[in-house]
Design an enzyme around this catalytic site. Structure first.
Site, PDB file in Angstrom:
ATOM      1  N   THR A   1      55.612  63.468  35.776  1.00 42.76           N
ATOM      2  CA  THR A   1      55.006  64.492  34.906  1.00 42.76           C
ATOM      3  C   THR A   1      53.603  64.772  35.437  1.00 42.76           C
ATOM      4  O   THR A   1      53.437  65.559  36.349  1.00 42.76           O
ATOM      5  CB  THR A   1      54.999  64.044  33.434  1.00 42.76           C
ATOM      6  OG1 THR A   1      54.464  62.713  33.341  1.00 42.76           O
ATOM      7  CG2 THR A   1      56.401  64.049  32.854  1.00 42.76           C
TER       8      THR A   1
ATOM      9  N   LYS B   1      57.559  56.014  36.478  1.00 41.52           N
ATOM     10  CA  LYS B   1      56.692  57.181  36.313  1.00 41.52           C
ATOM     11  C   LYS B   1      55.711  56.893  35.191  1.00 41.52           C
ATOM     12  O   LYS B   1      55.963  56.086  34.301  1.00 41.52           O
ATOM     13  CB  LYS B   1      57.490  58.450  36.011  1.00 41.52           C
ATOM     14  CG  LYS B   1      58.236  58.488  34.697  1.00 41.52           C
ATOM     15  CD  LYS B   1      57.445  58.808  33.445  1.00 41.52           C
ATOM     16  CE  LYS B   1      56.604  60.046  33.608  1.00 41.52           C
ATOM     17  NZ  LYS B   1      55.750  60.236  32.367  1.00 41.52           N
TER      18      LYS B   1
ATOM     19  N   THR C   1      55.993  49.642  29.690  1.00 39.73           N
ATOM     20  CA  THR C   1      55.341  50.950  29.602  1.00 39.73           C
ATOM     21  C   THR C   1      55.919  51.956  30.591  1.00 39.73           C
ATOM     22  O   THR C   1      56.172  51.627  31.735  1.00 39.73           O
ATOM     23  CB  THR C   1      53.848  50.781  29.850  1.00 39.73           C
ATOM     24  OG1 THR C   1      53.378  49.714  29.031  1.00 39.73           O
ATOM     25  CG2 THR C   1      53.086  52.024  29.477  1.00 39.73           C
TER      26      THR C   1
ATOM     27  N   GLU D   1      45.929  59.038  34.763  1.00 41.52           N
ATOM     28  CA  GLU D   1      45.452  60.421  34.737  1.00 41.52           C
ATOM     29  C   GLU D   1      43.954  60.492  35.046  1.00 41.52           C
ATOM     30  O   GLU D   1      43.131  59.902  34.341  1.00 41.52           O
ATOM     31  CB  GLU D   1      45.758  61.044  33.379  1.00 41.52           C
ATOM     32  CG  GLU D   1      47.241  61.327  33.200  1.00 41.52           C
ATOM     33  CD  GLU D   1      47.614  61.854  31.843  1.00 41.52           C
ATOM     34  OE1 GLU D   1      48.722  62.406  31.716  1.00 41.52           O
ATOM     35  OE2 GLU D   1      46.818  61.712  30.888  1.00 41.52           O
TER      36      GLU D   1
ATOM     37  N   ASN E   1      44.229  66.095  29.665  1.00 43.16           N
ATOM     38  CA  ASN E   1      44.793  65.969  28.318  1.00 43.16           C
ATOM     39  C   ASN E   1      44.285  67.029  27.362  1.00 43.16           C
ATOM     40  O   ASN E   1      44.824  67.179  26.262  1.00 43.16           O
ATOM     41  CB  ASN E   1      44.527  64.562  27.777  1.00 43.16           C
ATOM     42  CG  ASN E   1      45.453  63.567  28.422  1.00 43.16           C
ATOM     43  OD1 ASN E   1      46.629  63.488  28.074  1.00 43.16           O
ATOM     44  ND2 ASN E   1      44.957  62.814  29.396  1.00 43.16           N
TER      45      ASN E   1
ATOM     46  N   SER F   1      50.336  73.026  28.666  1.00 41.06           N
ATOM     47  CA  SER F   1      50.539  74.146  29.578  1.00 41.06           C
ATOM     48  C   SER F   1      51.218  73.715  30.862  1.00 41.06           C
ATOM     49  O   SER F   1      51.662  74.552  31.607  1.00 41.06           O
ATOM     50  CB  SER F   1      49.211  74.820  29.896  1.00 41.06           C
ATOM     51  OG  SER F   1      48.384  73.934  30.630  1.00 41.06           O
TER      52      SER F   1
END
Length: 418
Positions: free
Chosen positions: A164, A190, A201, A287, A413, A418
């Site tokens: 993702t 992932k 996790t 991230e 985040n 989008s």
């Protein structure tokens, strides 16, 4: 650089192949259009064994569970721990939807029909935005192509299809000898955000050609999850869809492992190596992350105490920010150690920071010591940082993994849907 440094283990050799490294496993991934994407990034994948497997899974402890979690749990219960394949998709979590379980089971039915098995002999995992209706039409339109494209070299396609916000694919495999037979354990994972301890996790698929009973698979997976995935945190948010499943097809030809003993320990070590490395990959690709953080706690009175303290440090937002800025603000480490819900003497705590640029001690017996700001800055500018914390003279030791907290985490985040 998102590649991790891999530790070598005697008797185990890293090999290519991910989930296809083990004999008899095929995989594929493709774009079906679950969510319109002009780049046509793959969003659907499948893993299949040539024969029926023993299987086990560990899932999120969030009270809000994604439909695929519930369906996989039910399927494993119905079969007594058996599975032939695993279908996964990205771009839609299929969570908090009234028709979620129905659609997740329908995907198992589609897959089972291609493999000639029962729907409950298929596992499923999904990831993406929560609360959006899952369109089945794109999946139905591509299921034939997905199945027909299965390949013993298809691991990379599958690993890419479950990404993702991940920036790199995550897969690892090892080869080892067990009872005179050459065996393999391989996996893919992932996850970059909404990652926090207490299950296994993210989404993870692990395959092995070892012969292992479902009961012993479950025991090994549960034990290793505790010291790998459950010691991982990117942002403190525990996902609704966390899934880790292991499939063992026995094609290596070793006598089936049905009880604890030497063979079980050899297999369990291989499982640890794969899961530990994927854990590090997940942490380093958090991230917006620029650094992998690894906190090792020693001297604890037991394993659980060591885990609690290590996770407390890794989860501290203030500490994570300091690491982003390469700031040796060791007081934030001691603060996180101090509010950990564990029993130890804070006056016996020592802390050091290290990387490939060197090591520097910053705290002794709970108090600061002199160190060179220039030297420590050099240490902390590297992309993998180790925080060593000693809390006494006990035998308990544990490691937790995380990443720094950066401006880009907020950017990602703030515009995730989008």
């Amino acid at each position: 650089m998102k590649e991790i440094s891999k530790k070598n283990f005697d008797g185990y050799k890293y090999v290519d192949g991910g989930v296809c490294a083990a004999k008899g496993f095929k995989a594929n991934g493709l774009y079906c259009g679950i969510k319109e994407n002009p780049t046509k990034k793959p969003d659907l994948c499948l893993v299949e064994s040539d024969v029926m497997c023993s299987a086990a899974g560990v899932f999120t402890q969030n009270k809000v569970k994604g439909a695929p979690v519930t369906v996989s749990q039910k399927n494993l219960a119905k079969t007594g721990g058996k599975a032939k394949g695993f279908i996964l998709n990205s771009k839609n979590a299929n969570t908090c939807n009234a028709d979620g379980e129905e659609k997740a089971y329908k995907m198992c039915e589609m897959t089972a029909a291609k493999m000639g098995v029962k729907p409950e002999e298929i596992l499923i995992a999904q990831t993406g935005v929560i609360g959006q209706i899952l369109p089945l039409e794109p999946i139905e339109a591509k299921i034939d192509e997905l199945y027909e494209g299965l390949s013993y070299e298809g691991n990379e396609k599958a690993a890419i299809a479950i990404m993702t916000t991940d920036t790199v694919k995550k897969e690892v495999a090892v080869e080892f000898e067990l009872d005179g037979k050459i065996c393999h354990v391989g996996g893919m994972g992932k996850g970059s955000g909404m990652i926090h301890p207490n299950m296994a996790t993210t989404l993870n698929v692990i395959t092995t050609d070892c012969a292992v009973s479902s009961e012993m698979l479950k025991k090994a997976l549960t034990d290793i999850v505790k010291i790998t995935y459950n010691c991982l945190s990117v942002d403190g948010d525990q996902s609704t869809n966390d899934t880790c499943a292991v499939m063992a097809n026995g094609l290596a030809g070793n006598p089936e492992i049905t009880a604890e003993g030497e063979s079980y320990e050899v297999f369990k070590k291989a499982l640890y190596i794969v899961m530990m490395n994927i854990t590090k990959m997940l942490a380093k690709d958090g991230e917006g992350a620029t650094k992998l953080l690894e906190c090792t706690v020693t001297g604890a009175k037991n394993l659980d105490t060591a885990i609690i303290v290590a996770k407390s440090v890794i989860c501290s937002p203030l500490f994570k920010c300091a690491m982003f800025g390469a700031d040796a603000n060791w007081g934030r480490i001691l603060c996180a150690v101090g509010y950990a819900e564990a029993d130890f003497d804070i006056n016996k705590v020592d802390v050091s920071l290290s990387s490939k640029a060197g090591e520097i001690h910053v705290c002794h017996n709970g108090a600061g010591i002199e160190f060179s700001e220039e030297v420590v800055k050099t240490v902390l500018l590297e992309d993998e940082i180790t925080i060593s914390v000693s809390i006494g003279d006990g035998n308990g030791t544990a490691t937790a993994w995380g990443c720094d907290l950066t401006y880009d985490y907020v950017k990602i985040n703030g515009d995730y849907r989008s």
